[in-house]
Design an enzyme around this catalytic site. Structure first.
Site, PDB file in Angstrom:
ATOM      1  N   TYR A  11       0.905  -1.116   0.023  1.00  0.00           N
ATOM      2  CA  TYR A  11      -0.065  -0.060   0.023  1.00  0.00           C
ATOM      3  C   TYR A  11       0.875   1.313  -0.150  1.00  0.00           C
ATOM      4  CZ  TYR A  11       1.268  -0.594   4.884  1.00  0.00           C
ATOM      5  OH  TYR A  11       1.900  -0.714   6.159  1.00  0.00           O
ATOM      6  N   GLY A  12       2.232   1.055  -0.035  1.00  0.00           N
ATOM      7  CA  GLY A  12       2.818   2.367   0.040  1.00  0.00           C
ATOM      8  C   GLY A  12       4.087   2.325  -0.996  1.00  0.00           C
ATOM      9  N   THR A  13       5.523   2.443  -0.664  1.00  0.00           N
ATOM     10  CA  THR A  13       6.441   2.608  -1.696  1.00  0.00           C
ATOM     11  C   THR A  13       6.872   1.622  -2.409  1.00  0.00           C
ATOM     12  OG1 THR A  13       8.220   2.131  -0.111  1.00  0.00           O
ATOM     13  CG2 THR A  13       7.511   4.322   0.030  1.00  0.00           C
ATOM     14  N   LEU A  14       6.028   0.305  -2.101  1.00  0.00           N
ATOM     15  CA  LEU A  14       6.231  -0.689  -3.118  1.00  0.00           C
ATOM     16  C   LEU A  14       5.294  -0.905  -4.417  1.00  0.00           C
ATOM     17  CD1 LEU A  14       6.703  -3.322  -0.247  1.00  0.00           C
ATOM     18  CD2 LEU A  14       8.515  -2.819  -1.659  1.00  0.00           C
ATOM     19  N   GLU A 216     -16.994  14.877  -8.858  1.00  0.00           N
ATOM     20  CA  GLU A 216     -17.046  13.523  -8.649  1.00  0.00           C
ATOM     21  C   GLU A 216     -17.398  12.982  -7.175  1.00  0.00           C
ATOM     22  OE1 GLU A 216     -16.781  11.789 -11.108  1.00  0.00           O
ATOM     23  OE2 GLU A 216     -15.525  12.874 -12.736  1.00  0.00           O
TER      24      GLU A 216
END
Length: 292
Positions: A11-14, A216
């Site tokens: 969910y992050g830098t990966l 939206e």
């Protein structure tokens, strides 16, 4: 020798387009649109942490990885623990992850407890939202009625959508009408491995972004901002902004005026083949023949 595989939710830098995605080399992407319940914390160190329990939907990607890749991810989390100068902050657990094709059990790295230094909640439950800070312009992928600029001018914001980059191609997704409204369904992106969505790419600034978030219904929990890889003139561009329905319903036919906006707005942008696909699907799925 058979390779051992695990499913992991990142969910992050990966994630794709983020600075540590190179550690996922050799991993198989199972779902680009994946999420779980929790709370996403900005550590202030360039990466987030997932807290559970939490009432926020936290978005990320689902992968199938081998033990060598898993070892690299474990080492990255160990590095993060050392940065916090504390032990046991990150741990890997098994958790139910939701996707457009149903739930999957996967490993995920969470915070065992809130760091003493605290941290702010990541807006919209999506780490890629940090790209909103410090930018003056964004690429925006429109796949529904926002391909048609008539309403932009009717609402006095047309000047903010004049910079049209051209046709964008999003692979692995389909356009469906999953947002129910009293007069019919509204457009959405649904992950489908062999499908393609074509749309209109704009280069927009802050005023356009503010309008899009209002239109939206982002603050009302209707659509969420999402960042996707889009092919533009044969080159894949990461982290292009679009909007995806949060709570998808059963597909319902769109109102004729809305379908007309999509067909009219896409006519001179998307390929003729895709434009025929849009018309044919309206006819085949809903019995609609819409004149543009």
């Amino acid at each position: 020798m058979n390779r051992e595989w695990k499913k992991v939710f990142v969910y992050g830098t990966l994630r794709q387009g983020e600075r540590n995605h190179h550690l996922m080399q050799g991993a198989e992407l199972m779902a680009r649109q994946a999420w779980t319940d929790g709370k996403l914390l900005d550590t202030g160190r360039g990466y987030p942490g997932l807290l559970i329990p939490g009432e926020q939907q936290v978005y990320g990607e689902l992968y199938r990885i081998d033990k060598e890749t898993l070892a690299r991810l474990d080492e990255l989390q160990a590095d993060h623990r050392r940065e916090w100068e504390s032990s046991g902050e990150y741990r890997r657990i098994r958790r139910r992850i939701q996707t457009d094709r149903g739930p999957v059990e996967a490993d995920v790295y969470i915070y065992a407890r809130v760091p003493a230094s605290g941290g702010a909640a990541v807006p919209y439950g999506d780490w890629k939202a940090h790209h909103l800070d410090g930018q003056r312009e964004w690429l925006y992928f429109a796949y529904g009625s926002c391909m048609d600029d008539e309403r932009f001018y009717d609402q006095g914001v047309g000047e903010h959508f004049r910079d049209v980059v051209g046709r964008g191609i999003l692979k692995g997704h389909a356009m469906r009408y999953t947002l129910p409204r009293p007069d019919g369904g509204r457009a959405d992106l649904v992950e489908r491995p062999k499908s393609v969505v074509e749309g209109k790419v704009y280069r927009v600034g802050g005023q356009a972004l503010k309008y899009l978030f209002w239109r939206e219904g982002v603050d009302g929990g209707t659509y969420r901002p999402a960042w996707i890889p889009v092919e533009i003139e044969g080159k894949t561009v990461e982290n292009v902004l679009t909007f995806i329905v949060i709570h998808k319903g059963k597909e319902t036919p769109p109102p004729e005026h809305y379908a007309r906006e999509i067909l009219r707005g896409s006519k001179d942008i998307v390929s003729e083949r895709y434009h025929r696909h849009l018309r044919r699907r309206l006819k085949k799925r809903f019995g609609m023949t819409v004149k543009v």
